[in-house]
Scaffold this motif. Structure first.
Motif, PDB file in Angstrom:
ATOM      1  N   SER A 174       0.851  -1.188   0.000  1.00  0.00           N
ATOM      2  CA  SER A 174       0.000   0.000   0.000  1.00  0.00           C
ATOM      3  C   SER A 174       0.890   1.242   0.000  1.00  0.00           C
ATOM      4  N   PRO A 175       0.360   2.403  -0.430  1.00  0.00           N
ATOM      5  CA  PRO A 175       1.177   3.632  -0.496  1.00  0.00           C
ATOM      6  C   PRO A 175       1.788   4.027   0.842  1.00  0.00           C
ATOM      7  N   ASN A 176       1.132   3.689   1.965  1.00  0.00           N
ATOM      8  CA  ASN A 176       1.691   4.042   3.275  1.00  0.00           C
ATOM      9  C   ASN A 176       2.639   2.976   3.813  1.00  0.00           C
ATOM     10  N   GLY A 177       2.845   1.888   3.053  1.00  0.00           N
ATOM     11  CA  GLY A 177       3.793   0.854   3.435  1.00  0.00           C
ATOM     12  C   GLY A 177       3.331  -0.088   4.524  1.00  0.00           C
ATOM     13  N   ARG A 178       2.096   0.069   5.032  1.00  0.00           N
ATOM     14  CA  ARG A 178       1.642  -0.763   6.145  1.00  0.00           C
ATOM     15  C   ARG A 178       1.141  -2.125   5.677  1.00  0.00           C
ATOM     16  N   SER A 213     -11.801 -16.381  -8.731  1.00  0.00           N
ATOM     17  CA  SER A 213     -10.370 -16.216  -8.525  1.00  0.00           C
ATOM     18  C   SER A 213     -10.036 -14.732  -8.514  1.00  0.00           C
ATOM     19  N   GLU A 214      -9.617 -14.249  -7.352  1.00  0.00           N
ATOM     20  CA  GLU A 214      -9.248 -12.839  -7.212  1.00  0.00           C
ATOM     21  C   GLU A 214      -7.731 -12.716  -7.331  1.00  0.00           C
ATOM     22  N   GLN A 215      -7.280 -11.914  -8.298  1.00  0.00           N
ATOM     23  CA  GLN A 215      -5.855 -11.858  -8.589  1.00  0.00           C
ATOM     24  C   GLN A 215      -5.377 -10.432  -8.835  1.00  0.00           C
ATOM     25  N   ALA A 216      -4.072 -10.260  -8.679  1.00  0.00           N
ATOM     26  CA  ALA A 216      -3.355  -9.032  -9.034  1.00  0.00           C
ATOM     27  C   ALA A 216      -3.929  -7.793  -8.358  1.00  0.00           C
ATOM     28  N   PRO A 217      -3.964  -7.741  -7.019  1.00  0.00           N
ATOM     29  CA  PRO A 217      -4.461  -6.529  -6.350  1.00  0.00           C
ATOM     30  C   PRO A 217      -3.544  -5.341  -6.615  1.00  0.00           C
ATOM     31  N   VAL A 218      -4.145  -4.149  -6.663  1.00  0.00           N
ATOM     32  CA  VAL A 218      -3.374  -2.915  -6.834  1.00  0.00           C
ATOM     33  C   VAL A 218      -4.066  -1.811  -6.040  1.00  0.00           C
ATOM     34  N   TRP A 219      -3.270  -1.002  -5.343  1.00  0.00           N
ATOM     35  CA  TRP A 219      -3.802   0.093  -4.527  1.00  0.00           C
ATOM     36  C   TRP A 219      -3.918   1.350  -5.384  1.00  0.00           C
ATOM     37  N   SER A 220      -4.929   2.165  -5.089  1.00  0.00           N
ATOM     38  CA  SER A 220      -5.009   3.471  -5.737  1.00  0.00           C
ATOM     39  C   SER A 220      -3.876   4.339  -5.198  1.00  0.00           C
ATOM     40  N   ASP A 222      -3.882   7.182  -3.894  1.00  0.00           N
ATOM     41  CA  ASP A 222      -4.214   7.830  -2.617  1.00  0.00           C
ATOM     42  C   ASP A 222      -4.451   6.823  -1.494  1.00  0.00           C
ATOM     43  N   GLY A 223      -4.382   5.523  -1.791  1.00  0.00           N
ATOM     44  CA  GLY A 223      -4.509   4.492  -0.772  1.00  0.00           C
ATOM     45  C   GLY A 223      -5.913   4.220  -0.298  1.00  0.00           C
ATOM     46  N   LYS A 224      -6.935   4.774  -0.961  1.00  0.00           N
ATOM     47  CA  LYS A 224      -8.313   4.610  -0.497  1.00  0.00           C
ATOM     48  C   LYS A 224      -9.032   3.427  -1.140  1.00  0.00           C
ATOM     49  N   TRP A 225      -8.486   2.900  -2.231  1.00  0.00           N
ATOM     50  CA  TRP A 225      -9.168   1.844  -2.974  1.00  0.00           C
ATOM     51  C   TRP A 225      -8.206   0.695  -3.279  1.00  0.00           C
ATOM     52  N   LEU A 226      -8.794  -0.483  -3.399  1.00  0.00           N
ATOM     53  CA  LEU A 226      -8.038  -1.668  -3.804  1.00  0.00           C
ATOM     54  C   LEU A 226      -8.768  -2.300  -4.984  1.00  0.00           C
ATOM     55  N   ALA A 227      -8.076  -2.411  -6.106  1.00  0.00           N
ATOM     56  CA  ALA A 227      -8.658  -3.017  -7.310  1.00  0.00           C
ATOM     57  C   ALA A 227      -7.985  -4.359  -7.570  1.00  0.00           C
ATOM     58  N   HIS A 271      -1.658  -1.963 -13.082  1.00  0.00           N
ATOM     59  CA  HIS A 271      -0.822  -0.857 -12.625  1.00  0.00           C
ATOM     60  C   HIS A 271      -1.670   0.410 -12.542  1.00  0.00           C
ATOM     61  N   TRP A 272      -1.553   1.108 -11.416  1.00  0.00           N
ATOM     62  CA  TRP A 272      -2.343   2.305 -11.140  1.00  0.00           C
ATOM     63  C   TRP A 272      -1.376   3.414 -10.723  1.00  0.00           C
ATOM     64  N   PRO A 273      -0.607   3.961 -11.643  1.00  0.00           N
ATOM     65  CA  PRO A 273       0.446   4.910 -11.277  1.00  0.00           C
ATOM     66  C   PRO A 273      -0.067   6.289 -10.885  1.00  0.00           C
ATOM     67  N   ILE A 274      -1.153   6.741 -11.537  1.00  0.00           N
ATOM     68  CA  ILE A 274      -1.759   8.034 -11.206  1.00  0.00           C
ATOM     69  C   ILE A 274      -3.261   7.817 -11.047  1.00  0.00           C
ATOM     70  N   GLN A 275      -3.913   8.715 -10.318  1.00  0.00           N
ATOM     71  CA  GLN A 275      -5.303   8.498  -9.923  1.00  0.00           C
ATOM     72  C   GLN A 275      -6.242   8.317 -11.113  1.00  0.00           C
ATOM     73  N   SER A 276      -5.913   8.908 -12.237  1.00  0.00           N
ATOM     74  CA  SER A 276      -6.842   8.911 -13.371  1.00  0.00           C
ATOM     75  C   SER A 276      -6.586   7.798 -14.390  1.00  0.00           C
ATOM     76  N   THR A 277      -5.548   6.949 -14.185  1.00  0.00           N
ATOM     77  CA  THR A 277      -5.173   6.007 -15.243  1.00  0.00           C
ATOM     78  C   THR A 277      -4.758   4.645 -14.694  1.00  0.00           C
ATOM     79  N   LEU A 278      -5.319   3.615 -15.293  1.00  0.00           N
ATOM     80  CA  LEU A 278      -4.921   2.228 -15.042  1.00  0.00           C
ATOM     81  C   LEU A 278      -4.201   1.693 -16.275  1.00  0.00           C
ATOM     82  N   TYR A 279      -3.273   0.741 -16.062  1.00  0.00           N
ATOM     83  CA  TYR A 279      -2.645   0.028 -17.173  1.00  0.00           C
ATOM     84  C   TYR A 279      -2.799  -1.469 -16.951  1.00  0.00           C
TER      85      TYR A 279
END
Length: 710
Positions: A174-178, A213-220, A222-227, A271-279
């Motif tokens: 996560s962005p806060n490292g926790r 099957s839930e795979q490849a989690p990625v944090w937003s 801002d750390g508020k969402w998990l996709a 990959h979610w590098p910026i709030q407005s874009t997923l790859y």
């Protein structure tokens, strides 16, 4: 006289730097991976600097206890010259000494902390005139003074975070490292669940266990969402959930549809590098392609639009907030790691290897990167490599804590076994009559059945040892005998692409990824190089009587030529000039039946054919990624192929005459890609089938803590 080289030395030959410990060379400020046999040959030449080394001595030193032909030396010299960008006719590194062997003629430079000294060819005469004893003393003193200190390891083993059966992959901090999110194989091995490790409480939390099957989690950012991906056997969606509440409540949080994705599993993460874009990645025209998804963030992040970036074919990637991408792509027969600016689309190659790069991650400074696979390595500023951890097996994935710099990686082992299946009728098999053909002690891959189904040849890899070498053998299993026997030992620098039986089953062709072809006779059991030196080579076919081998070649900028190799004369002759290669869209049934794995467009051609003749949309959706996972087999009556549906693998047979598509049997489960070639092979009459299967995938997450800087 020779220059003793320790494996920790980095030596410059002319303007090329060689790192013997890391098996790599630096050319024009870019590091490239080099096969161990080439490094061993270079070390041998360096240790005998000023002398010509005979071909016999090279065979004895490089292939001890292995029978190889004289041509193996020629090929290894050619490959090393190619690596060093050396020319045979005007050599600057390796000189051919007629009737003797080879001599290293490059200028050699080793560095000390205060200055550097250069050993030139003229120095050797001085040494020899002073005397052998003084020469040995100078050489030994030189070695001690110029020995470089290996890079300091700034990481300590901390702990193992997980210990459960199955695989733990797709690691993400996560962005806060926790929190560390990852996917974990469920107890029934038919799905993957979403799990989060809380570094503060040292507790594991099962977040999603839905039966899918839930795979490849990625944090937003801002750390508020998990996709994450949610896969089922026939569809795929990207789901999103809020993680603003305490972690103990996340498993109760509702999830929402964020975007659509293709069915089938991939190594690539979201990959979610910026709030407005997923790859993400999708399969198009038989290759993975980069997908950019623009998000609408009004209520919760969801897809607004998407575009396909066709110029990128990511096998693995990592994208940072500045939209700089580390990308692994297939380049001819090698894998290339590059740095790409997604805003300007400028690209810079970093590393190249015959083995794929796993666990690619930017480091905290965003100037270097981490790589997994056979070892945990940190490349600082793209050229200073630090070996952090050597696993017992392999490192499948890793993640970097964005706050502390700690490294979590998924480390594990797996076996690849062969199974055979005998069919009396071409219909769904009620009884499970699959029999294990090979041992789990090695990685046994690329099975090839003879036309009559009585013999199966396969490639056996011993896991890489502490000496950095791997051991490769060709084995033969006769259906009438209980045990398999060794046909031939292969040089370490060969990476096998496919095996082809002669019609009689007396001879076997072994093709490598460098377009070299070898012949093994099942009675003499000797490996004989027969075809080499071509940039492009494909469509290798046995003549009906098995006395000749036809093949097509092409040099850059020239037309395709058809050749024939005569087994009795042991030589090739030009059969036809200016031949044309039929496009895959115009292949007839006769053309399809003639295909074999030597055809460059083998899988694409089969996909094109099956897509035209199968009307089941569920199968068609899963077909592209499934054909990439398993190489299919063409028989006289139809095509065997493996379809991945969810985590299950099914063997199908498409019949040419009746146009039926039959589900034959479930082959097992697919857990995670470990980058080995998975194939199906069949006899001509389709009654005998052999296939490879990855099983026993076991991984744990290991944490390496960054040392405090003083």
């Amino acid at each position: 006289m020779g220059i003793p080289i320790n494996l920790s030395n980095q030596v410059e030959l002319n303007d090329i730097k060689v790192d013997f410990a890391a098996l790599k060379v630096r050319i024009d400020k870019v590091w490239y991976g080099v096969e161990a046999k080439q490094i061993a040959l270079l070390k041998l030449l360096l240790n005998n600097y000023g002398q010509a080394i005979s071909r016999d001595k090279i065979m004895q030193e490089i292939w001890p206890n292995v029978i190889v032909s004289d041509n193996s030396v020629s090929q290894l010299i050619t490959q090393l010259r190619k690596t060093l960008h050396d020319e045979k006719d005007s050599p600057k590194f390796i000189k051919t000494v007629p009737r003797t062997g080879y001599q290293l003629i490059a200028k050699i430079t080793t560095k000390k902390t205060d200055n550097s000294s250069v050993i030139r060819k003229s120095t050797l005469g001085i040494f020899m005139s002073i005397g052998l004893c003084l020469g040995l003393a100078i050489s030994f003193t030189w070695h001690l003074l110029t020995k470089e200190t290996p890079p300091k390891n700034n990481y300590d083993y901390q702990s193992r975070l997980t210990s459960v059966p199955g695989a733990e992959v797709f690691l993400r901090y996560s962005p806060n490292g926790r929190y560390l999110a990852f996917s974990q194989t469920a107890s029934n091995r038919s799905q993957m669940d979403l799990v989060v490790f809380d570094a503060q409480s040292k507790a594991l939390h099962s977040i999603k266990s839905s039966g899918y099957s839930e795979q490849a989690p990625v944090w937003s950012p801002d750390g508020k969402w998990l996709a994450y991906y949610r896969h089922n056997p026939i569809s795929c969606t990207v789901r999103i959930m809020s993680v603003s509440t305490p972690v103990e409540t996340w498993r109760l949080s509702p999830d929402f549809h964020m975007a659509d994705c293709q069915p089938g599993f991939r190594r690539s993460k979201i990959h979610w590098p910026i709030q407005s874009t997923l790859y993400s990645t999708e399969w198009h025209q038989g290759a993975p392609k980069l997908v950019e998804i623009t998000l609408d963030n009004k209520t919760y992040p969801k897809e607004k639009s998407r575009r396909l970036l066709n110029q990128y074919q990511p096998i693995e990637m990592d994208i940072n907030a500045k939209q700089n991408m580390l990308i692994v792509q297939k380049n001819n027969q090698a894998f290339e790691l590059s740095r790409v600016d997604l805003k300007t689309h400028s690209s810079e190659p970093l590393l190249e290897s015959k083995q794929v790069f796993w666990g690619v991650n930017w480091d905290l400074q965003q100037t270097g990167f981490w790589i997994g696979n056979e070892a945990l390595r940190h490349y600082k500023n793209f050229n200073n490599m630090n070996l952090v951890h050597q696993p017992v097996g392999f490192i499948a994935d890793l993640a970097i804590n964005p706050i502390t710099g700690d490294v979590a990686h998924s480390e594990g082992m797996a076996s690849v076994n062969l199974y055979d299946l005998t069919l009396q009728k071409f219909e769904k098999q009620i009884n499970n009559n699959q029999l294990q053909l090979s041992s789990s002690a090695r990685l046994d891959v690329l099975p090839a059945i003879s036309d009559n189904g009585l013999q199966t040849a396969f490639v056996s890899y011993q896991r890489r040892g502490l000496d950095g070498f791997r051991y490769i053998e060709i084995w033969l299993k006769n259906k009438q005998k209980k045990t398999a026997t060794v046909l031939a030992n292969l040089p370490e620098n060969i990476t096998v692409s496919y095996l082809l039986w002669s019609p009689s089953g007396e001879n076997l062709l072994v093709a490598d990824t460098d377009h070299n072809i070898y012949l093994i006779n099942t009675f003499s059991r000797k490996l004989v190089p027969i075809i080499s030196g071509f940039k492009d080579l494909e469509q290798v076919l046995w003549s009906d009587n098995g006395r000749e081998i036809y093949y097509n070649t092409k040099q850059p900028g020239q037309n395709w030529l058809q050749w024939a190799y005569d087994l009795q004369l042991a030589s090739s002759y030009l059969k036809e000039e200016k031949i044309s290669i039929a496009p895959i869209t115009n292949l007839t049934l006769k053309d399809i039946k003639k295909l074999n794995p030597s055809f460059t467009l083998y899988r694409k051609s089969i996909h094109e054919f099956l897509a035209k003749n199968i009307d089941d949309f569920i199968i068609l959706n899963a077909l592209p990624s499934s054909l990439h996972l398993y190489r299919p087999a063409i028989t006289d009556i139809g095509i065997y192929y493996v379809l991945q549906q969810g985590h299950k693998l099914f063997l199908y047979l498409y019949l040419f005459e009746s146009r039926e598509n039959i589900k034959i049997n479930q082959l097992g489960f697919y857990e995670h890609d470990i980058n080995v070639p998975l194939t199906v092979s069949s006899s001509k009459d389709a009654k005998y089938v052999v296939y490879s299967r990855v099983e026993g995938v076991e991984m744990d997450i290991i944490l390496h803590k960054k040392k405090a800087e003083h």
